[in-house]
Design an enzyme around this catalytic site. Structure first.
Site, PDB file in Angstrom:
ATOM      1  N   ASP A 170     -20.407 -28.651 -12.808  1.00 60.02           N
ATOM      2  CA  ASP A 170     -21.507 -29.577 -13.086  1.00 60.02           C
ATOM      3  C   ASP A 170     -20.905 -30.872 -13.620  1.00 60.02           C
ATOM      4  O   ASP A 170     -19.772 -31.202 -13.268  1.00 60.02           O
ATOM      5  CB  ASP A 170     -22.509 -28.942 -14.058  1.00 60.02           C
ATOM      6  N   HIS A 230     -19.342 -32.847 -11.102  1.00 58.25           N
ATOM      7  CA  HIS A 230     -20.443 -33.729 -10.715  1.00 58.25           C
ATOM      8  C   HIS A 230     -20.278 -35.102 -11.345  1.00 58.25           C
ATOM      9  O   HIS A 230     -21.247 -35.850 -11.473  1.00 58.25           O
ATOM     10  CB  HIS A 230     -21.792 -33.123 -11.114  1.00 58.25           C
TER      11      HIS A 230
END
Length: 478
Positions: free
Chosen positions: A279, A302
């Site tokens: 993430d 991310h």
């Protein structure tokens, strides 16, 4: 090489312990030896001098621990002296708490997690206040129970290690904090983990690995943190945080495993660290100010995100954020600001500088239509985004998405966006879409690659003066 062999030995010990651990292993008790202090750093107030070689940086904390972390000052409280077994199977929680309690009462004390052992402890709060200069030195392996089925029913499933109301505290060492996250990631309620790639409904709590709450003058560095069930490290309601030489490692497809998340936290420095996870590499939530990120390598991840902000029509105030001299590779996003419609407050004083992108989707992104559902209602209120600089951002992008995307609110435009020395080339193939801008105002100081012809010049005809779009103090102390 010696470090690699040491870590290999630790993991072999961990694996053997899981298979050969006896349930009735006897705890080993030793008397701890108090060492004479070689010096005391003293009580350190929140002190935030500016970092060098930055013309206008946000303030960051200084290191209140000038001593070599391998030579801790004060008394050493070895957890094995309080009954910790370190065989990877026995519950060592009580021993850790006893060692913590004893060290908490002594200035410049060190709770030592020795090397060549694997310690398992359950969800635990390490409370303060304590005497200044307290350190938790992890040289061995520290880990939680192995997955949801082994998690004690009485324990919180939202957090594992919590450090609460501490001032002048350090978490360091040469060891590993292992999260045993695989069985949490495989829960059918996780994204695409249900039958036929679906996600099943229902509660899906998974623990954050390390949380600092309502604490100040914190130093975290040197350790390896890996395989967290959810977020690796969170800072909530803190002030004065120094993070350096940290290694965070989790598989690319592990869900919701943010590397470092900060919320309602001020005066933060994150330096010279490597983060790969499933993430956000670093996420910055509402109530944050004076955050300086430098020398960080992200990927896969991310990317580095401000947000999401303004969820459920809430106010979000973020200011004075600097990200510079970083590398982002093989990531879904590069540098991103994401807000929900219907929020209020502002994001201001943001600088992204000297950033290398390597095969990144959505390299530069402002998304004021952030939504996790299939359909979100269009709302007029928004978090006001302004004064954002992108300087010397170069590298390659994944052509499945446009490398530059500014999707600003219909009613609350993004203003004062500055682009300079932005050069982003396709990693493979050719650009499929041009840079996208919607209600975004700014300037190109130099010609960008690809060209950004969609930025609106000047300022919008009407900038809202409503108090709902401003914060009480632009320096971030709300």
């Amino acid at each position: 090489m010696e470090l690699g062999r040491g870590l290999l030995f630790i993991w072999i010990l961990a694996i053997l312990s899981f298979h050969h651990c006896s349930s009735n292993a006897n705890a080993r008790y030793h008397y701890h030896k108090k060492h004479k202090p070689k010096g005391s750093p003293g009580k350190s107030p929140v002190h935030v001098p500016a970092p060098p070689k930055n013309p206008d940086p946000p303030s960051i904390p200084s290191d209140p621990y000038p001593n070599d972390p391998g030579d801790p000052t004060g008394s050493i409280f070895d957890v094995t002296s309080y009954g910790a077994v370190g065989d990877g199977c026995s519950d060592d929680t009580a021993a850790f708490m006893e060692a913590w309690k004893a060290a908490c009462a002594v200035e410049s004390a060190t709770v030592l997690v020795p090397s060549d052992k694997v310690f398992m402890i359950t969800s635990t709060i390490f409370p303060g206040p304590c005497k200044p200069g307290l350190a938790l030195q992890v040289d061995g392996v520290l880990m939680p129970p192995d997955g949801p089925d082994c998690w004690p029913k009485a324990d919180s499933r939202q957090q594992w290690l919590v450090f609460y109301r501490l001032n002048d505290m350090k978490l360091t060492g040469n060891g590993v904090i292992e999260g045993n996250g695989q069985k949490w990631w495989d829960l059918p309620c996780k994204p695409h983990r249900g039958p036929n790639g679906s996600t099943l409904p229902g509660p899906c709590d998974s623990p954050t690995m390390i949380r600092f709450f309502m604490s100040s003058n914190l130093v975290v560095g040197g350790i390896k943190i890996q395989n967290s069930p959810q977020f690796h490290m969170k800072f909530d309601g803190c002030e004065g945080v120094l993070i350096e030489k940290l290694l965070i490692s989790t598989p690319k497809l592990s869900p919701n495993t943010d590397g470092i998340h900060i919320g309602n936290t001020k005066s933060v420095g994150i330096y010279n660290s490597m983060i790969s996870n499933g993430d956000d590499c670093i996420s910055i939530g509402p109530g944050c100010s004076d955050v300086h990120i430098e020398g960080v390598t992200c990927g896969p991840s991310h990317g580095i995100s401000i947000g999401s902000l303004g969820v459920h029509n809430s106010q979000a105030c973020v200011s004075n954020i600097t990200v510079r001299n970083t590398v982002i590779r093989e990531s879904d996003n590069g540098v991103r600001i994401k807000t929900w419609q219907g929020g209020t407050g502002s994001v201001s004083g943001i600088s992204f500088e000297n950033i290398q992108m390597e095969n990144v989707r959505n390299c530069i992104n402002i998304d004021q239509y952030y939504c996790l559902q299939k359909a979100c209602l269009n709302q007029t209120s928004a978090v006001y985004v302004r004064d954002v600089q992108y300087r010397n951002i170069k590298g390659s992008y994944d052509v499945r998405n446009t490398p530059i995307h500014f999707a600003c609110s219909d009613t609350v435009a993004c203003t004062n966006i500055t682009m300079a020395d932005v050069e982003l080339m396709p990693h493979e193939g050719e650009l499929m879409e041009e840079p996208f801008c919607w209600n975004a105002y700014g300037i190109e100081e130099t010609l960008s690659i690809p060209p950004i012809g969609c930025l609106l010049k000047g300022m919008p005809h009407a900038i809202t003066e409503s108090s709902q779009y401003s914060c009480s103090n632009e320096n971030g102390r709300f």
